[in-house]
Enzyme design. Structure first.
Site, mmCIF file in Angstrom:
data_model
loop_
_atom_site.group_PDB
_atom_site.id
_atom_site.type_symbol
_atom_site.label_atom_id
_atom_site.label_comp_id
_atom_site.label_asym_id
_atom_site.label_seq_id
_atom_site.Cartn_x
_atom_site.Cartn_y
_atom_site.Cartn_z
ATOM 1 N N SER A 149 1.020 -1.390 -0.023
ATOM 2 C CA SER A 149 0.008 0.089 -0.080
ATOM 3 C C SER A 149 0.842 1.169 0.025
ATOM 4 O O SER A 149 2.061 1.072 0.496
ATOM 5 C CB SER A 149 -0.721 0.020 1.273
ATOM 6 N N TYR A 162 -2.462 -1.425 10.566
ATOM 7 C CA TYR A 162 -2.787 -1.749 9.010
ATOM 8 C C TYR A 162 -1.559 -1.461 8.361
ATOM 9 O O TYR A 162 -1.028 -2.154 7.441
ATOM 10 C CB TYR A 162 -4.076 -1.316 8.352
HETATM 11 P P1 NDP Z 1 -11.831 -6.169 -0.959
HETATM 12 O O1 NDP Z 1 -12.244 -6.140 0.382
HETATM 13 O O2 NDP Z 1 -12.414 -5.803 -2.126
HETATM 14 O O3 NDP Z 1 -11.167 -7.428 -1.303
HETATM 15 C C1 NDP Z 1 -10.408 -8.078 -0.293
HETATM 16 C C2 NDP Z 1 -10.300 -9.611 -0.827
HETATM 17 O O4 NDP Z 1 -9.348 -10.609 0.252
HETATM 18 C C3 NDP Z 1 -11.417 -10.289 -0.820
HETATM 19 O O5 NDP Z 1 -11.562 -11.068 -2.150
HETATM 20 C C4 NDP Z 1 -11.712 -11.383 0.299
HETATM 21 O O6 NDP Z 1 -12.283 -12.590 -0.018
HETATM 22 C C5 NDP Z 1 -10.070 -11.661 0.323
HETATM 23 N N1 NDP Z 1 -9.542 -12.258 1.767
HETATM 24 C C6 NDP Z 1 -9.831 -11.583 3.050
HETATM 25 N N2 NDP Z 1 -9.223 -12.275 3.952
HETATM 26 C C7 NDP Z 1 -8.535 -13.498 3.344
HETATM 27 C C8 NDP Z 1 -8.375 -14.623 3.921
HETATM 28 N N3 NDP Z 1 -7.878 -15.035 4.711
HETATM 29 N N4 NDP Z 1 -7.903 -15.645 2.735
HETATM 30 C C9 NDP Z 1 -8.120 -15.436 1.583
HETATM 31 N N5 NDP Z 1 -8.750 -14.289 0.858
HETATM 32 C C10 NDP Z 1 -9.072 -13.584 1.778
HETATM 33 O O7 NDP Z 1 -10.438 -5.092 -0.984
HETATM 34 P P2 NDP Z 1 -9.447 -4.661 -1.813
HETATM 35 O O8 NDP Z 1 -9.711 -5.153 -3.351
HETATM 36 O O9 NDP Z 1 -9.476 -2.863 -1.856
HETATM 37 O O10 NDP Z 1 -8.130 -5.044 -1.403
HETATM 38 C C11 NDP Z 1 -7.143 -5.949 -2.223
HETATM 39 C C12 NDP Z 1 -5.666 -5.746 -1.403
HETATM 40 O O11 NDP Z 1 -5.399 -4.271 -1.887
HETATM 41 C C13 NDP Z 1 -5.515 -5.797 0.082
HETATM 42 O O12 NDP Z 1 -4.314 -6.350 0.398
HETATM 43 C C14 NDP Z 1 -5.579 -4.176 0.429
HETATM 44 O O13 NDP Z 1 -5.092 -4.313 1.930
HETATM 45 C C15 NDP Z 1 -4.719 -3.782 -0.658
HETATM 46 N N6 NDP Z 1 -5.130 -2.379 -0.732
HETATM 47 C C16 NDP Z 1 -6.065 -1.837 -1.009
HETATM 48 C C17 NDP Z 1 -6.363 -0.487 -0.845
HETATM 49 C C18 NDP Z 1 -7.567 0.329 -1.130
HETATM 50 O O14 NDP Z 1 -7.883 1.600 -1.164
HETATM 51 N N7 NDP Z 1 -8.833 -0.467 -1.728
HETATM 52 C C19 NDP Z 1 -5.328 0.542 -1.080
HETATM 53 C C20 NDP Z 1 -3.971 -0.214 -0.935
HETATM 54 C C21 NDP Z 1 -3.840 -1.556 -0.558
HETATM 55 P P3 NDP Z 1 -13.168 -13.560 1.125
HETATM 56 O O15 NDP Z 1 -13.669 -12.469 2.354
HETATM 57 O O16 NDP Z 1 -14.026 -14.278 0.474
HETATM 58 O O17 NDP Z 1 -11.842 -14.186 1.632
#
Ligand code: NDP
Length: 258
Positions: A149, A162
């Site tokens: 991030s 985080y």
């Molecule tokens: P979302 O919440 O849309 O997606 C998160 C995903 O992670 C979901 O598909 C969820 O699916 C999956 N997930 C969560 N926990 C687990 C687990 N234990 N095992 C497997 N899968 C898991 O978030 P984003 O698309 O925004 O985030 C994606 C990445 O980008 C993250 O790492 C986030 O920290 C990072 N990020 C996001 C930013 C933003 O502004 N959106 C900025 C910077 C970084 P399920 O719950 O079904 O497991």
């Protein structure tokens, strides 16, 4: 596509695991890698959401499967890797995208939230990298892309722990890059700025003024969308990035630059 362009970015038949690939940034990356020819494994916890995402990819003409996975559990990650190897025989690309956030003053988040962010955001990246890396080391080839991030390198209020997990992801990226360079495994990270996804939807609905303030502070004057992140993943997954490793690339509309 021109012949040289195809040579650089073609992912035809390469097997790519995308953790958390069912929605948001992960799904955009899965779609982009599939567009470049990769076969996609969606690895998230919700079986229904994973199957739906894989179905959307297949309906668009891609090759994709969903394997329900909890990245915070070693056994679950290892089972997923075994299943992919049984199904398709190799793994070329791992995108460590799964992540969660808990917001609040840095001293006020709960111990449970700390444990969840640590086990999913950091330990999850480690476990999946080790499980897939073993196979990549044998093949002496592989591409690992970690989603860090922009707040790995800058501080924002109410995301303290985080951001510490994301800084650790960028550091882990360097360590894996160093130790796996002899095996021709490239390990890089992408550091997105604020991207509109499920991760922050409820928060920005409740605090629209915060979204406006953030957009104002960004030179390109808008928050990002998942499709802003995906093209860089194609580059980092492809032969075009063979001489690039250990880096975190920020995709943030210029936010961290000013
Ligand atoms: P979302 O919440 O849309 O997606 C998160 C995903 O992670 C979901 O598909 C969820 O699916 C999956 N997930 C969560 N926990 C687990 C687990 N234990 N095992 C497997 N899968 C898991 O978030 P984003 O698309 O925004 O985030 C994606 C990445 O980008 C993250 O790492 C986030 O920290 C990072 N990020 C996001 C930013 C933003 O502004 N959106 C900025 C910077 C970084 P399920 O719950 O079904 O497991």
């Amino acid at each position: 596509m021109g012949e040289n362009l195809r040579k650089y970015f073609d992912l035809e038949g390469r097997v790519a695991i995308v953790t958390g690939g069912n929605r948001g940034i992960g799904f955009a990356i899965a779609c982009a890698l599939a567009d470049a020819g990769a076969w996609i494994v969606i690895a998230n916890r919700s079986e229904r959401e994973g199957q739906e995402a894989a179905k959307r990819l297949v309906e668009a003409g891609a090759k994709a499967i969903a394997v329900p996975t909890d990245v915070s559990k070693k056994a679950s990650v290892e089972q997923m890797v075994q299943r992919v190897l049984q199904e398709w025989g190799r793994i070329d690309i791992l995108v460590n995208n799964a992540g969660i956030v808990a917001r609040g003053p840095v001293e006020a988040i709960s111990e449970e939230e700390i444990d969840q962010m640590y086990t999913i955001n950091l330990k999850g990246v480690y476990l999946a990298s080790v499980a897939v890396g073993q196979h990549m080391k044998e093949r002496k080839k592989g591409k690992v892309i970690n989603i860090s991030s922009v707040i790995a390198v800058m501080a924002l209020p109410e995301r303290g722990f985080y951001s510490a997990t994301k800084a650790a992801v960028s550091q882990l990226t360097r360590s894996f890059a160093l130790e796996w360079a002899p095996y021709r495994i490239n390990v890089n990270a992408i550091g997105p700025g604020t991207i509109r996804t499920e991760l922050n939807r409820a928060y920005f609905e409740a605090h629209p003024e915060d979204a406006r303030r953030l957009a104002d502070a960004i030179p390109l004057k808008r928050l990002g969308v998942p499709q802003d992140i995906a093209p860089l993943a194609i580059y980092l997954a492809s032969d075009a990035s063979d001489y690039v490793t250990g880096q975190t690339f920020l995709v943030d509309g210029g936010w961290s630059a000013v």
